[in-house]
Design a protein around this motif. Structure first.
Motif, PDB file in Angstrom:
ATOM      1  N   VAL A 194       0.875  -1.224   0.042  1.00 39.28           N
ATOM      2  CA  VAL A 194       0.055   0.090   0.041  1.00 39.28           C
ATOM      3  C   VAL A 194       0.899   1.354   0.135  1.00 39.28           C
ATOM      4  N   ARG A 195       0.617   2.197  -0.686  1.00 42.09           N
ATOM      5  CA  ARG A 195       1.376   3.404  -0.901  1.00 42.09           C
ATOM      6  C   ARG A 195       0.218   4.575  -0.404  1.00 42.09           C
ATOM      7  N   LEU A 196       1.031   5.444   0.500  1.00 44.82           N
ATOM      8  CA  LEU A 196       0.220   6.430   0.914  1.00 44.82           C
ATOM      9  C   LEU A 196       1.157   7.700   0.648  1.00 44.82           C
ATOM     10  N   ILE A 197       0.577   9.053  -0.064  1.00 35.31           N
ATOM     11  CA  ILE A 197       1.363   9.927  -0.350  1.00 35.31           C
ATOM     12  C   ILE A 197       0.680  11.138   0.280  1.00 35.31           C
ATOM     13  N   GLU A 198       1.252  11.838   1.215  1.00 36.48           N
ATOM     14  CA  GLU A 198       0.858  13.135   2.063  1.00 36.48           C
ATOM     15  C   GLU A 198       1.058  14.287   1.278  1.00 36.48           C
ATOM     16  N   SER A 199       0.414  15.446   1.330  1.00 35.36           N
ATOM     17  CA  SER A 199       0.675  16.586   0.864  1.00 35.36           C
ATOM     18  C   SER A 199       0.118  17.674   1.498  1.00 35.36           C
ATOM     19  N   GLY A 200       0.465  18.995   1.257  1.00 30.87           N
ATOM     20  CA  GLY A 200      -0.296  20.190   1.960  1.00 30.87           C
ATOM     21  C   GLY A 200       0.195  20.679   3.278  1.00 30.87           C
ATOM     22  N   GLY A 201       1.504  20.302   3.537  1.00 34.22           N
ATOM     23  CA  GLY A 201       2.107  20.697   4.777  1.00 34.22           C
ATOM     24  C   GLY A 201       2.770  21.907   4.536  1.00 34.22           C
ATOM     25  N   ARG A 250      -5.190   0.854   7.939  1.00 33.50           N
ATOM     26  CA  ARG A 250      -5.148  -0.526   8.434  1.00 33.50           C
ATOM     27  C   ARG A 250      -6.451  -0.948   8.025  1.00 33.50           C
ATOM     28  N   ASN A 251      -6.725  -2.414   8.244  1.00 35.69           N
ATOM     29  CA  ASN A 251      -7.744  -3.166   8.118  1.00 35.69           C
ATOM     30  C   ASN A 251      -8.741  -2.722   9.062  1.00 35.69           C
ATOM     31  N   PRO A 252      -9.695  -3.187   9.243  1.00 33.79           N
ATOM     32  CA  PRO A 252     -10.860  -2.954  10.373  1.00 33.79           C
ATOM     33  C   PRO A 252     -10.700  -3.756  11.617  1.00 33.79           C
ATOM     34  N   ILE A 253      -9.628  -4.902  11.387  1.00 33.14           N
ATOM     35  CA  ILE A 253      -9.676  -5.975  12.612  1.00 33.14           C
ATOM     36  C   ILE A 253      -8.305  -5.642  13.307  1.00 33.14           C
ATOM     37  N   ALA A 254      -7.245  -4.978  12.424  1.00 37.33           N
ATOM     38  CA  ALA A 254      -5.995  -4.890  13.278  1.00 37.33           C
ATOM     39  C   ALA A 254      -6.044  -3.740  14.073  1.00 37.33           C
ATOM     40  N   ARG A 255      -5.148  -4.075  15.177  1.00 33.99           N
ATOM     41  CA  ARG A 255      -4.896  -2.950  16.311  1.00 33.99           C
ATOM     42  C   ARG A 255      -3.990  -2.045  15.684  1.00 33.99           C
ATOM     43  N   GLU A 256      -2.991  -2.403  15.048  1.00 34.66           N
ATOM     44  CA  GLU A 256      -1.964  -1.684  14.675  1.00 34.66           C
ATOM     45  C   GLU A 256      -2.132  -1.101  13.181  1.00 34.66           C
ATOM     46  N   TYR A 257      -1.569   0.136  12.810  1.00 36.69           N
ATOM     47  CA  TYR A 257      -1.317   0.497  11.464  1.00 36.69           C
ATOM     48  C   TYR A 257      -0.026   0.061  10.834  1.00 36.69           C
ATOM     49  N   PRO A 258      -0.304  -0.930   9.898  1.00 33.46           N
ATOM     50  CA  PRO A 258       0.918  -1.406   9.090  1.00 33.46           C
ATOM     51  C   PRO A 258       1.515  -0.571   7.868  1.00 33.46           C
ATOM     52  N   ASN A 259       0.679   0.438   7.646  1.00 32.58           N
ATOM     53  CA  ASN A 259       0.950   1.182   6.045  1.00 32.58           C
ATOM     54  C   ASN A 259       0.989   2.567   6.602  1.00 32.58           C
ATOM     55  N   TRP A 260       2.142   3.259   6.332  1.00 28.14           N
ATOM     56  CA  TRP A 260       2.317   4.735   6.554  1.00 28.14           C
ATOM     57  C   TRP A 260       2.870   5.177   5.567  1.00 28.14           C
ATOM     58  N   GLY A 261       2.594   6.671   5.225  1.00 24.55           N
ATOM     59  CA  GLY A 261       2.897   7.589   4.293  1.00 24.55           C
ATOM     60  C   GLY A 261       4.465   8.102   4.940  1.00 24.55           C
ATOM     61  N   GLN A 262       5.006   9.092   4.302  1.00 23.63           N
ATOM     62  CA  GLN A 262       6.355   9.504   4.531  1.00 23.63           C
ATOM     63  C   GLN A 262       6.274  10.836   5.386  1.00 23.63           C
ATOM     64  N   GLY A 263       5.121  11.228   5.512  1.00 26.09           N
ATOM     65  CA  GLY A 263       4.916  12.450   6.385  1.00 26.09           C
ATOM     66  C   GLY A 263       5.036  13.742   5.670  1.00 26.09           C
ATOM     67  N   THR A 264       4.522  14.734   6.351  1.00 28.83           N
ATOM     68  CA  THR A 264       4.436  16.273   5.899  1.00 28.83           C
ATOM     69  C   THR A 264       4.367  17.034   6.955  1.00 28.83           C
ATOM     70  N   CYS A 272       0.194   9.993   7.482  1.00 31.81           N
ATOM     71  CA  CYS A 272      -1.117   9.357   7.003  1.00 31.81           C
ATOM     72  C   CYS A 272      -0.838   7.706   7.154  1.00 31.81           C
ATOM     73  N   ALA A 273      -2.061   7.232   7.779  1.00 31.68           N
ATOM     74  CA  ALA A 273      -1.762   5.740   8.046  1.00 31.68           C
ATOM     75  C   ALA A 273      -2.973   4.801   7.554  1.00 31.68           C
TER      76      ALA A 273
END
Length: 119
Positions: free
Chosen positions: A2-9, A99-113, A96-97
């Motif tokens: 999964v790719r997550l790309i943040e913008s707007g900071g 996860r699926n609705p069952i998981a407790r943690e967020y495995p997918n993260w963006g690079q940050g802004t 940005c992060a």
């Protein structure tokens, strides 16, 4: 992957507004819950807000309630964080992060802004 790309900071004065965007490469079970976290210098990463793609249900940290709004555009696979009445203590790298609705943690993260609020 999964790719997550943040913008707007950016840099804004106290009381100002910014809108962050997070474009997700997919809108599937793996990204059912989308969230924003932030990490200020010398502090631990903290939860800001989350939204579910399907229902639109939202959750907010107490520190941002009434000032920040999380929303999603299903057609664009994009989640937004509208930040109003910004304070210097909102200064942080915002992530940005997903996860699926069952998981407790967020495995997918963006690079940050970076968001910087000047006093």
């Amino acid at each position: 992957q999964v790719r997550l790309i943040e913008s707007g900071g950016g840099l804004v004065q106290t009381g100002g507004s910014l809108r962050l965007s997070c474009a997700a490469s997919e809108r599937t079970f793996r990204t059912s819950i989308m969230a924003w976290f932030r990490q200020a210098p010398g502090k631990e990463r903290e939860f800001v807000a989350s939204v579910a793609w399907s229902s639109g249900n939202t959750v907010y940290a107490e520190s941002v309630k009434g000032r920040f709004t999380i929303s999603r555009d299903n057609a664009k696979n994009t989640v937004y964080l509208q930040m109003n009445s910004l304070k210097p203590e909102d200064t942080a790298v915002y992530f940005c992060a997903a996860r699926n609705p069952i998981a407790r943690e967020y495995p997918n993260w963006g690079q940050g802004t970076q968001v910087t609020v000047s006093s």
